[in-house]
Design a protein around this motif. Structure first.
Motif, mmCIF file in Angstrom:
data_model
loop_
_atom_site.group_PDB
_atom_site.id
_atom_site.type_symbol
_atom_site.label_atom_id
_atom_site.label_comp_id
_atom_site.label_asym_id
_atom_site.label_seq_id
_atom_site.Cartn_x
_atom_site.Cartn_y
_atom_site.Cartn_z
ATOM 1 N N MET A 192 12.234 5.835 1.128
ATOM 2 C CA MET A 192 11.115 4.912 1.110
ATOM 3 C C MET A 192 11.325 3.905 -0.011
ATOM 4 N N HIS A 193 10.967 2.687 0.276
ATOM 5 C CA HIS A 193 11.074 1.670 -0.757
ATOM 6 C C HIS A 193 9.859 1.691 -1.676
ATOM 7 N N ILE A 194 8.670 1.636 -1.078
ATOM 8 C CA ILE A 194 7.442 1.664 -1.875
ATOM 9 C C ILE A 194 6.527 2.735 -1.291
ATOM 10 N N ARG A 195 6.161 3.705 -2.111
ATOM 11 C CA ARG A 195 5.239 4.762 -1.683
ATOM 12 C C ARG A 195 3.939 4.589 -2.453
ATOM 13 N N VAL A 196 2.848 4.520 -1.704
ATOM 14 C CA VAL A 196 1.512 4.439 -2.292
ATOM 15 C C VAL A 196 0.834 5.761 -1.958
ATOM 16 N N GLN A 197 0.637 6.605 -2.956
ATOM 17 C CA GLN A 197 0.100 7.937 -2.728
ATOM 18 C C GLN A 197 -1.000 8.218 -3.740
ATOM 19 N N ASN A 198 -2.150 8.688 -3.238
ATOM 20 C CA ASN A 198 -3.299 9.012 -4.086
ATOM 21 C C ASN A 198 -3.703 7.824 -4.956
ATOM 22 N N CYS A 199 -3.746 6.643 -4.351
ATOM 23 C CA CYS A 199 -4.064 5.414 -5.093
ATOM 24 C C CYS A 199 -5.338 4.775 -4.552
ATOM 25 N N ASN A 200 -5.943 3.928 -5.379
ATOM 26 C CA ASN A 200 -7.141 3.176 -5.006
ATOM 27 C C ASN A 200 -6.974 1.740 -5.498
ATOM 28 N N ASN A 201 -7.326 0.785 -4.641
ATOM 29 C CA ASN A 201 -7.294 -0.639 -4.981
ATOM 30 C C ASN A 201 -5.882 -1.134 -5.299
ATOM 31 N N VAL A 202 -5.030 -1.140 -4.277
ATOM 32 C CA VAL A 202 -3.649 -1.602 -4.433
ATOM 33 C C VAL A 202 -3.471 -2.898 -3.639
ATOM 34 N N TRP A 203 -2.870 -3.893 -4.278
ATOM 35 C CA TRP A 203 -2.503 -5.149 -3.618
ATOM 36 C C TRP A 203 -0.992 -5.280 -3.685
ATOM 37 N N ALA A 204 -0.340 -5.443 -2.540
ATOM 38 C CA ALA A 204 1.103 -5.664 -2.483
ATOM 39 C C ALA A 204 1.326 -6.917 -1.642
ATOM 40 N N SER A 205 1.701 -8.005 -2.292
ATOM 41 C CA SER A 205 1.850 -9.252 -1.545
ATOM 42 C C SER A 205 3.066 -10.037 -2.009
ATOM 43 N N ASN A 206 3.547 -10.870 -1.085
ATOM 44 C CA ASN A 206 4.663 -11.776 -1.341
ATOM 45 C C ASN A 206 5.937 -11.040 -1.759
ATOM 46 N N LEU A 207 6.206 -9.914 -1.080
ATOM 47 C CA LEU A 207 7.402 -9.123 -1.360
ATOM 48 C C LEU A 207 8.401 -9.243 -0.213
ATOM 49 N N ILE A 208 9.661 -9.090 -0.529
ATOM 50 C CA ILE A 208 10.716 -9.008 0.476
ATOM 51 C C ILE A 208 11.402 -7.660 0.295
ATOM 52 N N ILE A 209 11.410 -6.865 1.369
ATOM 53 C CA ILE A 209 12.029 -5.539 1.345
ATOM 54 C C ILE A 209 13.093 -5.526 2.432
ATOM 55 N N ARG A 210 14.330 -5.219 2.047
ATOM 56 C CA ARG A 210 15.414 -5.225 3.021
ATOM 57 C C ARG A 210 16.304 -3.997 2.867
ATOM 58 N N ALA A 211 16.686 -3.460 4.019
ATOM 59 C CA ALA A 211 17.667 -2.381 4.099
ATOM 60 C C ALA A 211 18.393 -2.570 5.427
ATOM 61 N N PRO A 212 19.618 -2.081 5.560
ATOM 62 C CA PRO A 212 20.328 -2.206 6.836
ATOM 63 C C PRO A 212 19.527 -1.578 7.978
ATOM 64 N N GLY A 213 19.599 -2.186 9.138
ATOM 65 C CA GLY A 213 18.854 -1.708 10.293
ATOM 66 C C GLY A 213 19.210 -0.309 10.740
ATOM 67 N N ASP A 214 20.381 0.177 10.359
ATOM 68 C CA ASP A 214 20.783 1.527 10.762
ATOM 69 C C ASP A 214 20.637 2.553 9.632
ATOM 70 N N SER A 215 19.950 2.177 8.566
ATOM 71 C CA SER A 215 19.773 3.120 7.448
ATOM 72 C C SER A 215 18.569 4.022 7.715
#
Length: 108
Positions: free
Chosen positions: A1-24
């Motif tokens: 996982m690139h970003i895991r949000v667990q047991n959190c409150n009030n999270v903003w994740a914006s304007n990010l680029i996440i890339r991994a190979p399509g076969d990963s």
């Protein structure tokens, strides 16, 4: 996982680029579990697994203006258990194996 949000409150994740190979394998862009008030907006996500996965115990999760691909699309799972809820608006899926998958629990 690139970003895991667990047991959190009030999270903003914006304007990010996440890339991994399509076969990963197992490369979810965002994985949200047991969290509330999570806003994932204006992101470009290309992975070998789910662009966004939202699972049990999550409430008021909103994904808006997402570009997804490659990947498995957006998975929303275990809705109905623990009164989970999620919303996806304005998602563009390019080269993904699925669109938006919704998995629910039967609620009595």
């Amino acid at each position: 996982m690139h970003i895991r949000v667990q047991n959190c409150n009030n999270v903003w994740a914006s304007n990010l680029i996440i890339r991994a190979p399509g076969d990963s394998p197992n490369t979810d862009g965002f994985h949200v579990t047991h969290s509330q008030n999570v806003f994932i907006t204006n992101n470009i996500i290309g992975t070998g697994d789910d662009c966004i996965s939202i699972v049990s115990g999550s409430k008021n999760i909103r994904a808006t203006d997402i570009i997804c691909g490659p990947g498995h699309g957006i998975s929303i799972g275990s809705l109905g258990q623990d009164k989970s809820e999620a919303q996806v608006n304005r998602a563009t899926l390019k080269g993904s194996t699925n669109g938006v998958r919704i998995k629910t629990w039967q609620v009595n």
